[in-house]
Design an enzyme around this catalytic site. Structure first.
Site, PDB file in Angstrom:
ATOM      1  N   PRO A   1      59.979  29.629 108.481  1.00 54.82           N
ATOM      2  CA  PRO A   1      60.407  30.509 107.400  1.00 54.82           C
ATOM      3  C   PRO A   1      61.448  29.844 106.499  1.00 54.82           C
ATOM      4  O   PRO A   1      62.496  29.414 106.964  1.00 54.82           O
ATOM      5  CB  PRO A   1      60.975  31.731 108.125  1.00 54.82           C
ATOM      6  CG  PRO A   1      61.184  31.324 109.535  1.00 54.82           C
ATOM      7  CD  PRO A   1      60.305  30.172 109.812  1.00 54.82           C
ATOM      8  N   GLU A   2      61.115  29.753 105.234  1.00 53.12           N
ATOM      9  CA  GLU A   2      62.041  29.249 104.219  1.00 53.12           C
ATOM     10  C   GLU A   2      62.418  30.436 103.334  1.00 53.12           C
ATOM     11  O   GLU A   2      62.089  31.563 103.671  1.00 53.12           O
ATOM     12  CB  GLU A   2      61.370  28.105 103.443  1.00 53.12           C
ATOM     13  CG  GLU A   2      60.827  27.021 104.382  1.00 53.12           C
ATOM     14  CD  GLU A   2      60.076  25.899 103.689  1.00 53.12           C
ATOM     15  OE1 GLU A   2      60.431  25.556 102.558  1.00 53.12           O
ATOM     16  OE2 GLU A   2      59.130  25.366 104.295  1.00 53.12           O
TER      17      GLU A   2
ATOM     18  N   HIS B   1      57.697  36.602 124.480  1.00 50.99           N
ATOM     19  CA  HIS B   1      58.494  35.900 123.481  1.00 50.99           C
ATOM     20  C   HIS B   1      59.477  36.803 122.741  1.00 50.99           C
ATOM     21  O   HIS B   1      60.113  36.377 121.793  1.00 50.99           O
ATOM     22  CB  HIS B   1      57.579  35.200 122.481  1.00 50.99           C
ATOM     23  CG  HIS B   1      56.671  34.199 123.113  1.00 50.99           C
ATOM     24  ND1 HIS B   1      57.141  33.138 123.866  1.00 50.99           N
ATOM     25  CD2 HIS B   1      55.323  34.101 123.142  1.00 50.99           C
ATOM     26  CE1 HIS B   1      56.112  32.439 124.315  1.00 50.99           C
ATOM     27  NE2 HIS B   1      55.001  33.004 123.897  1.00 50.99           N
TER      28      HIS B   1
ATOM     29  N   ARG C   1      59.823  29.282 120.101  1.00 49.49           N
ATOM     30  CA  ARG C   1      60.632  28.085 120.332  1.00 49.49           C
ATOM     31  C   ARG C   1      62.062  28.365 120.779  1.00 49.49           C
ATOM     32  O   ARG C   1      62.790  27.454 121.155  1.00 49.49           O
ATOM     33  CB  ARG C   1      60.684  27.237 119.053  1.00 49.49           C
ATOM     34  CG  ARG C   1      59.379  26.612 118.638  1.00 49.49           C
ATOM     35  CD  ARG C   1      59.094  25.354 119.402  1.00 49.49           C
ATOM     36  NE  ARG C   1      58.005  24.609 118.798  1.00 49.49           N
ATOM     37  CZ  ARG C   1      56.709  24.903 118.997  1.00 49.49           C
ATOM     38  NH1 ARG C   1      56.368  25.904 119.765  1.00 49.49           N
ATOM     39  NH2 ARG C   1      55.779  24.195 118.407  1.00 49.49           N
TER      40      ARG C   1
ATOM     41  N   ARG D   1      74.726   9.218  96.685  1.00 45.20           N
ATOM     42  CA  ARG D   1      74.183   9.296  98.043  1.00 45.20           C
ATOM     43  C   ARG D   1      73.072   8.263  98.244  1.00 45.20           C
ATOM     44  O   ARG D   1      72.237   8.036  97.381  1.00 45.20           O
ATOM     45  CB  ARG D   1      73.664  10.717  98.322  1.00 45.20           C
ATOM     46  CG  ARG D   1      74.758  11.787  98.255  1.00 45.20           C
ATOM     47  CD  ARG D   1      75.678  11.752  99.447  1.00 45.20           C
ATOM     48  NE  ARG D   1      74.941  12.002 100.666  1.00 45.20           N
ATOM     49  CZ  ARG D   1      74.796  13.198 101.224  1.00 45.20           C
ATOM     50  NH1 ARG D   1      75.356  14.254 100.673  1.00 45.20           N
ATOM     51  NH2 ARG D   1      74.117  13.344 102.332  1.00 45.20           N
TER      52      ARG D   1
END
Length: 269
Positions: free
Chosen positions: A2-3, A90, A109, A150
């Site tokens: 999920p973003e 889960h 996870r 950078r």
DNA sequence: CCCGTGCCCTGGCGGC
DNA sequence: TGCCGCCAGGGCACGG
């Protein structure tokens, strides 16, 4: 994973579903998800009403009476609202509501995190204090200044939530494709004009994906039964071997900073 | 300050 | 068919 668009979709659905619910109890089946001391967390959260659901970058924020609950779904975290159904293996954290319904945190996870912070100070504390701006609020001159010295790759820069918030592996690949910039470019080689294109593309990609309810692919299916449709709009992510939609050159997959990365070797420089 | 590496986890997949 | 070993990946701790 999920973003920003997927988290925003979850936020909107939660706002609709659990606003004004009162948390009357909690069951913990895998307590490492909780970042606070457990006894304190359980006591603090009991009898708190959910007033609002906010989001910053990829963080969900449940606004309660006296606390803000900060949630990061990481790779595979998702929520379900159920009543008396059996507990899935889960489902690690279950919030019981006064209505009899319950909110279940599901995470194969077990990478997700939940922390409870004081409602008056949560914005000034870890983890939100160190979060960068989202693309739509990030002025490109400022972005340019942050990255111009950078030595790391532009892909790693765009994944760094301290610099820019909300992008993950999928939307970084899509942003760089639209910007025609190669993910391995060293950040210090990015010009002011490049920076402008990147911020513009990132904003466009996230807006469009959010409007479509996010991306639903194998590694991130859905939360709360909501299926996104942005997977139909992807240009390069997960498209290795397929023709570039612009020049028909074969999309290749490579590793950048340890992440699977998809790129058109002809369009992106 | 900056950068690279390893860690957390487990389902799924390749190899035999 | 079954088992083993490895990989994915966001964000942080740690070391150089």
């Amino acid at each position: 994973m999920p973003e920003l668009p997927e988290v925003e979709t979850v936020r909107a659905t939660l706002e609709n579903e659990i606003k004004n619910e009162v948390i009357v109890g909690i069951d913990l089946y895998y307590s490492k998800i909780i970042q606070n001391e457990l006894e304190w967390f359980i006591k603090a959260i009991t009898n708190q009403r959910i007033h609002r659901i906010d989001r910053m970058g990829k963080y969900l924020i449940l606004i309660l009476d006296d606390f803000a609950m900060i949630i990061h779904l990481r790779m595979e975290g998702k929520f379900y609202i159920k009543t008396n159904e059996e507990i899935d293996k889960h489902e690690h954290v279950i919030f019981h509501f006064g209505s009899g319904r319950n909110l279940r945190y599901h995470d194969v996870r077990k990478f997700g995190t939940i922390s409870l912070l004081d409602i008056n100070t949560y914005l000034d504390e870890y983890p939100l204090i160190q979060l960068g701006r989202e693309p739509k609020n990030l002025e490109y001159h400022h972005f340019f200044e942050m990255i111009k010295n950078r030595k790391t790759t532009i892909k790693q820069i765009l994944l760094d939530q301290h610099i820019i918030a909300g992008l993950g592996n999928i939307y970084v690949d899509e942003t760089l494709f639209l910007s025609r910039i190669h993910p391995t470019r060293v950040a210090s080689s990015i010009t002011l004009e490049d920076a402008k294109h990147i911020i513009f593309s990132a904003t466009q990609v996230l807006d469009k994906a959010t409007k479509l309810g996010g991306t639903t692919i194998r590694s991130y299916t859905s939360s709360l039964g909501v299926h996104g449709r942005f997977q139909n709009e992807l240009n390069v992510h997960m498209k290795q071997g397929e023709p570039c939609p612009v020049c028909q050159t074969e999309i290749i997959k490579m590793k950048v900073g340890g992440r699977g990365t998809y790129v058109c070797p002809k369009c992106q420089h």
